[in-house]
Design a protein around this motif. Structure first.
Motif, PDB file in Angstrom:
ATOM      1  N   ARG A 192       0.380  -1.043  -0.036  1.00 23.31           N
ATOM      2  CA  ARG A 192       0.050  -0.025  -0.187  1.00 23.31           C
ATOM      3  C   ARG A 192       0.973   1.593  -0.604  1.00 23.31           C
ATOM      4  O   ARG A 192       0.628   2.355  -0.688  1.00 23.31           O
ATOM      5  N   LYS A 193       2.328   1.498   0.881  1.00 25.11           N
ATOM      6  CA  LYS A 193       2.660   2.682   1.097  1.00 25.11           C
ATOM      7  C   LYS A 193       2.962   2.795  -0.180  1.00 25.11           C
ATOM      8  O   LYS A 193       3.299   3.984  -0.616  1.00 25.11           O
ATOM      9  N   ALA A 194       3.995   1.520  -0.605  1.00 20.30           N
ATOM     10  CA  ALA A 194       4.490   1.894  -2.568  1.00 20.30           C
ATOM     11  C   ALA A 194       3.227   2.300  -4.047  1.00 20.30           C
ATOM     12  O   ALA A 194       3.924   2.996  -4.221  1.00 20.30           O
ATOM     13  N   ILE A 195       2.258   1.934  -3.771  1.00 23.95           N
ATOM     14  CA  ILE A 195       0.741   2.058  -3.940  1.00 23.95           C
ATOM     15  C   ILE A 195       0.913   4.348  -4.199  1.00 23.95           C
ATOM     16  O   ILE A 195       0.912   4.987  -5.592  1.00 23.95           O
ATOM     17  N   TYR A 196       0.685   4.287  -2.783  1.00 23.63           N
ATOM     18  CA  TYR A 196       0.321   5.503  -2.162  1.00 23.63           C
ATOM     19  C   TYR A 196       1.253   6.808  -3.016  1.00 23.63           C
ATOM     20  O   TYR A 196       1.280   7.926  -3.456  1.00 23.63           O
ATOM     21  N   ASP A 197       3.437   5.924  -2.920  1.00 18.81           N
ATOM     22  CA  ASP A 197       4.302   7.013  -3.126  1.00 18.81           C
ATOM     23  C   ASP A 197       4.569   6.550  -4.632  1.00 18.81           C
ATOM     24  O   ASP A 197       4.853   8.326  -5.392  1.00 18.81           O
ATOM     25  N   SER A 198       4.254   5.585  -5.966  1.00 20.94           N
ATOM     26  CA  SER A 198       4.615   5.658  -7.215  1.00 20.94           C
ATOM     27  C   SER A 198       3.050   6.511  -7.952  1.00 20.94           C
ATOM     28  O   SER A 198       2.810   6.604  -9.241  1.00 20.94           O
ATOM     29  N   ALA A 199       1.823   5.499  -7.501  1.00 21.18           N
ATOM     30  CA  ALA A 199       0.685   5.821  -8.464  1.00 21.18           C
ATOM     31  C   ALA A 199       0.421   7.242  -7.785  1.00 21.18           C
ATOM     32  O   ALA A 199      -0.617   7.934  -8.825  1.00 21.18           O
ATOM     33  N   MET A 200       0.432   7.544  -6.675  1.00 20.61           N
ATOM     34  CA  MET A 200      -0.366   9.213  -6.045  1.00 20.61           C
ATOM     35  C   MET A 200       0.200  10.319  -6.277  1.00 20.61           C
ATOM     36  O   MET A 200       0.631  11.494  -6.746  1.00 20.61           O
ATOM     37  N   ARG A 201       0.967  10.074  -5.024  1.00 17.31           N
ATOM     38  CA  ARG A 201       2.902  11.422  -4.595  1.00 17.31           C
ATOM     39  C   ARG A 201       2.863  11.824  -5.561  1.00 17.31           C
ATOM     40  O   ARG A 201       2.664  13.109  -6.169  1.00 17.31           O
ATOM     41  N   PHE A 202       3.591  10.843  -6.903  1.00 10.99           N
ATOM     42  CA  PHE A 202       4.528  11.083  -7.835  1.00 10.99           C
ATOM     43  C   PHE A 202       3.909  11.933  -9.269  1.00 10.99           C
ATOM     44  O   PHE A 202       4.256  13.041  -8.987  1.00 10.99           O
ATOM     45  N   TRP A 203       2.169  12.178  -8.914  1.00 10.81           N
ATOM     46  CA  TRP A 203       1.113  12.920 -10.229  1.00 10.81           C
ATOM     47  C   TRP A 203       0.761  14.046  -8.877  1.00 10.81           C
ATOM     48  O   TRP A 203       1.141  15.349  -9.188  1.00 10.81           O
ATOM     49  N   LEU A 204       0.583  13.494  -8.017  1.00 10.72           N
ATOM     50  CA  LEU A 204       0.153  14.837  -7.174  1.00 10.72           C
ATOM     51  C   LEU A 204       0.640  16.111  -7.153  1.00 10.72           C
ATOM     52  O   LEU A 204       0.872  17.043  -7.144  1.00 10.72           O
ATOM     53  N   ASN A 205       2.546  15.632  -6.432  1.00  6.35           N
ATOM     54  CA  ASN A 205       3.290  16.310  -6.484  1.00  6.35           C
ATOM     55  C   ASN A 205       3.396  17.269  -8.210  1.00  6.35           C
ATOM     56  O   ASN A 205       4.460  18.360  -8.479  1.00  6.35           O
ATOM     57  N   LYS A 206       2.905  16.916  -8.873  1.00  8.48           N
ATOM     58  CA  LYS A 206       3.070  17.501 -10.714  1.00  8.48           C
ATOM     59  C   LYS A 206       2.183  18.593 -10.648  1.00  8.48           C
ATOM     60  O   LYS A 206       1.972  18.974 -11.296  1.00  8.48           O
ATOM     61  N   GLY A 207       1.220  18.312  -9.495  1.00 10.08           N
ATOM     62  CA  GLY A 207       0.111  19.119  -9.880  1.00 10.08           C
ATOM     63  C   GLY A 207      -1.618  18.403  -9.992  1.00 10.08           C
ATOM     64  O   GLY A 207      -2.076  20.053 -10.286  1.00 10.08           O
ATOM     65  N   ILE A 208      -1.549  17.959 -10.514  1.00 11.25           N
ATOM     66  CA  ILE A 208      -2.817  17.303 -11.125  1.00 11.25           C
ATOM     67  C   ILE A 208      -3.271  17.240  -9.623  1.00 11.25           C
ATOM     68  O   ILE A 208      -3.398  17.235  -8.215  1.00 11.25           O
ATOM     69  N   ASP A 209      -5.310  17.485 -10.094  1.00 11.64           N
ATOM     70  CA  ASP A 209      -6.393  18.142  -9.200  1.00 11.64           C
ATOM     71  C   ASP A 209      -7.085  16.733  -8.950  1.00 11.64           C
ATOM     72  O   ASP A 209      -8.179  16.977  -7.995  1.00 11.64           O
ATOM     73  N   GLY A 210      -6.750  16.096  -9.178  1.00 13.40           N
ATOM     74  CA  GLY A 210      -7.374  14.548  -8.050  1.00 13.40           C
ATOM     75  C   GLY A 210      -7.335  13.755  -9.042  1.00 13.40           C
ATOM     76  O   GLY A 210      -6.357  13.346 -10.038  1.00 13.40           O
ATOM     77  N   PHE A 211      -8.007  12.407  -8.627  1.00 17.79           N
ATOM     78  CA  PHE A 211      -8.136  10.165  -9.100  1.00 17.79           C
ATOM     79  C   PHE A 211      -8.974  10.988  -9.255  1.00 17.79           C
ATOM     80  O   PHE A 211     -10.489  10.545  -8.977  1.00 17.79           O
ATOM     81  N   ARG A 212      -9.731   9.642 -11.221  1.00 14.73           N
ATOM     82  CA  ARG A 212     -10.945   9.118 -11.512  1.00 14.73           C
ATOM     83  C   ARG A 212     -10.566   7.547 -10.934  1.00 14.73           C
ATOM     84  O   ARG A 212      -9.217   7.155 -11.037  1.00 14.73           O
ATOM     85  N   VAL A 213     -10.450   7.481  -9.921  1.00 19.64           N
ATOM     86  CA  VAL A 213     -10.266   5.519  -9.037  1.00 19.64           C
ATOM     87  C   VAL A 213     -10.634   3.829  -9.794  1.00 19.64           C
ATOM     88  O   VAL A 213     -12.260   4.551  -9.754  1.00 19.64           O
ATOM     89  N   ASP A 214      -9.766   4.243 -10.705  1.00 16.83           N
ATOM     90  CA  ASP A 214     -10.605   2.737 -11.132  1.00 16.83           C
ATOM     91  C   ASP A 214     -10.920   0.844 -10.064  1.00 16.83           C
ATOM     92  O   ASP A 214      -9.902   1.247  -9.713  1.00 16.83           O
ATOM     93  N   THR A 215     -11.708   0.801 -10.342  1.00 16.37           N
ATOM     94  CA  THR A 215     -12.375  -0.036  -9.619  1.00 16.37           C
ATOM     95  C   THR A 215     -12.351  -0.349  -7.819  1.00 16.37           C
ATOM     96  O   THR A 215     -11.405  -1.083  -7.349  1.00 16.37           O
TER      97      THR A 215
END
Length: 584
Positions: A192-215
């Motif tokens: 879970r921690k790896a998911i949060y870092d790689s799939a989420m924080r990586f892009w949030l840190n680039k300025g995206i405004d949220g996610f559509r969360v699949d499945t």
């Protein structure tokens, strides 16, 4: 609750009033002539998207991927697939959206990865690898004759089993989708921690405004993995969603995702980031509300799929076995998901198209040359007048329609479509279901995911202006009649109508976005009518779902806000006409 009462607990938040526009990048705009849409092509069209009056761009997966399931099989969350461009291209896209007053969200695909992801390569490298437990591995079972059997009898989404044997480590791994998409084990905290870092924080840190969360409701499984009861006696594999959907720890996992990651970020203009979850197989409001209740701090909203499942057969195996429906069924679905938020702190979404469904004009109205324009306009009014957050899919705003029925099955590219058709051929040939091939083909011609993935029809030039090279999917035969360029300057076009309809929604947002829903005349097979109430204001919506005139309701005490026809006839609803009246 009184139909005239204002829905309680619905705080004003930017994403409730926003209009989201989904871009499927492979099919939107190709910039380099390789026949595959890309981020630079999308950048060329940002001003077009902004001109529609939308507020948020939702970009479907563009991450590194073998593309066996169109990018929903991700091999590296932090890399953009070369066919789409680079991370720098996405950074430019984020800035372009923000510069045009729009936000941008990405797809978060974390139920599974590709089998080419470094995590899974490590996991399958040996039975004692530190990442072995990041996926679900189980030993084989054996029948009384010594034949090897998978750990359970579950059926996958793509017309096969959910377990694949790994010769190297002599165990099976779990995949709810294709065998190239192994499921991540959310029970493992390091995973879970790896998911949060790689799939989420990586892009949030680039300025995206949220996610559509699949499945989003499949992260928690019943990890004892019991066999599913046999409901399909002709096959070993059985529907088993009760063991991997809305599982025992699902709310804990989503709250942790929110607390640990999402709550720490804001949008480019300082607002809370947004999440919208893909919530399948959750038919009752009591099951949906915990995901979207504001006090639960899980998701902001979800897609509930009753409306796009209209006409689908029962269960996974019969998804494309078309089930004829009548208008009261649609009305009941709309009423159910319009009213379930009343008196709660939850929220709902409004949509009738996405990348996983046939085009709405072809499915819910009439895509014949005579009526497709009126059908598209009527459906636009049906959408923009509903309570909740509105989502549009690329091409919907120009009235794109399904691929012609004359196209052979070989034109269908989607892994789900090809899997279901191959299964249907098999069952027809062996005699267990002789007419299945024809029935499933008919269903695919109406509901296949491929219809939404045809290249966007930009103009009447070669390949509809999508690409100078050969497109990855065949361009619709009618691109010269249905395209954005021909509609831009035409005030009577579907595109022009959508722009006006979205403007109407914003001008009357109190009633249209937040208002209480009241269904009228449920049993009428031809017209769909409802009222929206907000304090002392009322809006009446009247929609003719047929190709013949219908009687218009009495509306003498209300003013006409909008009609899908340029000229309104007294007492008559013209074919596929939609009207919106107001009493203020």
């Amino acid at each position: 609750m009184s139909p005239h009462a204002e829905p309680a607990g619905h705080a004003r938040v930017w994403w409730k009033e926003a209009v989201f526009y989904q871009v499927y990048p492979a099919s939107f705009k190709d910039s380099n002539g390789d026949g595959w849409g890309d981020i630079p092509g999308l950048l060329e069209k940002i001003s077009y998207i902004a001109s529609l009056g939308v507020d948020v761009v939702w970009l479907s997966p563009m991450f590194e991927s073998p593309q066996l399931d169109m990018g929903y099989d991700i091999s590296d969350y932090e890399v953009v697939d070369p066919s789409y461009g680079t991370v720098e291209d996405v950074e430019r896209l984020i800035k372009a959206c923000h510069d045009n007053g729009m936000k941008i969200i990405l797809d978060l695909v974390v139920n599974h990865t590709s089998d080419q992801h470094a995590w899974f390569k490590d996991s399958r490298s040996s039975n004692d690898n530190p990442k072995r437990d990041w996926y679900f591995w189980r030993p084989a079972r054996y029948d009384e004759d010594g034949n090897r059997l998978p750990p359970t009898n579950y059926r996958s989404y793509f017309a096969g089993g959910t377990w694949t044997w790994d010769e190297h480590t002599q165990e099976y791994y779990l995949h709810l989708y294709d065998k190239s998409q192994p499921d991540l084990n959310w029970e493992n905290e390091d995973c879970r921690k790896a998911i949060y870092d790689s799939a989420m924080r990586f892009w949030l840190n680039k300025g995206i405004d949220g996610f559509r969360v699949d499945t989003v409701n499949k992260y928690s499984k019943v990890t004892s993995f019991p066999d599913a009861p046999i409901t399909e006696p002709n096959t070993f594999i059985q529907p088993a969603a009760q063991f991997w959907c809305n599982g025992p720890r699902i709310h804990e996992f989503i709250r942790e995702m929110n607390t640990e990651v999402l709550s720490k970020y804001t949008t480019y203009d300082g607002q809370p980031v947004v999440t919208v979850g893909e919530l399948s197989l959750t038919p009752e409001p009591s099951g949906v509300l915990p995901y979207v209740s504001a006090r639960q701090k899980e998701l902001d909203m979800v897609f509930q799929f009753d409306i796009t499942h209209l006409g689908q057969g029962n269960g996974f195996q019969d998804k494309y076995d078309f089930a004829p429906w009548q208008l009261p069924e649609m009305k009941e679905i709309v009423r159910k998901w319009q009213t379930f938020i009343e008196g709660t702190d939850g929220w709902t979404t409004v949509f009738n198209e996405n990348h996983d469904n046939g085009r709405s004009v072809s499915r819910f109205a009439d895509d014949s040359p005579e009526w497709r324009v009126q059908s598209a306009k009527m459906l636009a009014l049906w959408l923009v007048t509903q309570t909740g957050t509105l989502f549009l899919y690329q091409g919907q705003e120009i009235g794109m329609i399904n691929a012609p029925r004359s196209w052979p099955i070989e034109e269908y590219k989607d892994v789900e479509a090809t899997g279901h058709y191959a299964e249907a051929v098999r069952l027809a040939v062996n005699g267990s279901d002789p007419t299945r091939k024809e029935r499933i083909l008919n269903g695919l011609q109406l509901m296949a995911r491929d219809h939404a993935r045809l290249p966007f029809q930009w103009d009447a030039t070669h390949n509809a202006g999508f690409s100078t090279g050969r497109p990855w999917m065949r361009v619709h035969d009618l691109y010269k009649e249905i395209n954005a360029a021909s509609q831009e300057e035409d005030p009577d076009s579907v595109l022009s109508f959508y722009k006006r309809a979205l403007k109407l929604r914003k001008e009357h947002r109190d009633v249209l976005v937040y208002g209480a829903f009241e269904l009228l005349d449920l049993e009428n097979l031809n017209t769909f009518m409802f009222r929206k109430h907000y304090q002392d204001r009322t809006i009446l919506v009247v929609l003719n779902f047929t190709a013949v005139n219908q009687k218009a309701p009495e509306s003498d005490d209300m003013g006409l806000l909008m009609s899908s026809y340029p000229k309104v006839l007294p007492n008559v609803l013209q074919p596929f006409e939609g009207r919106v009246y107001a009493s203020y």
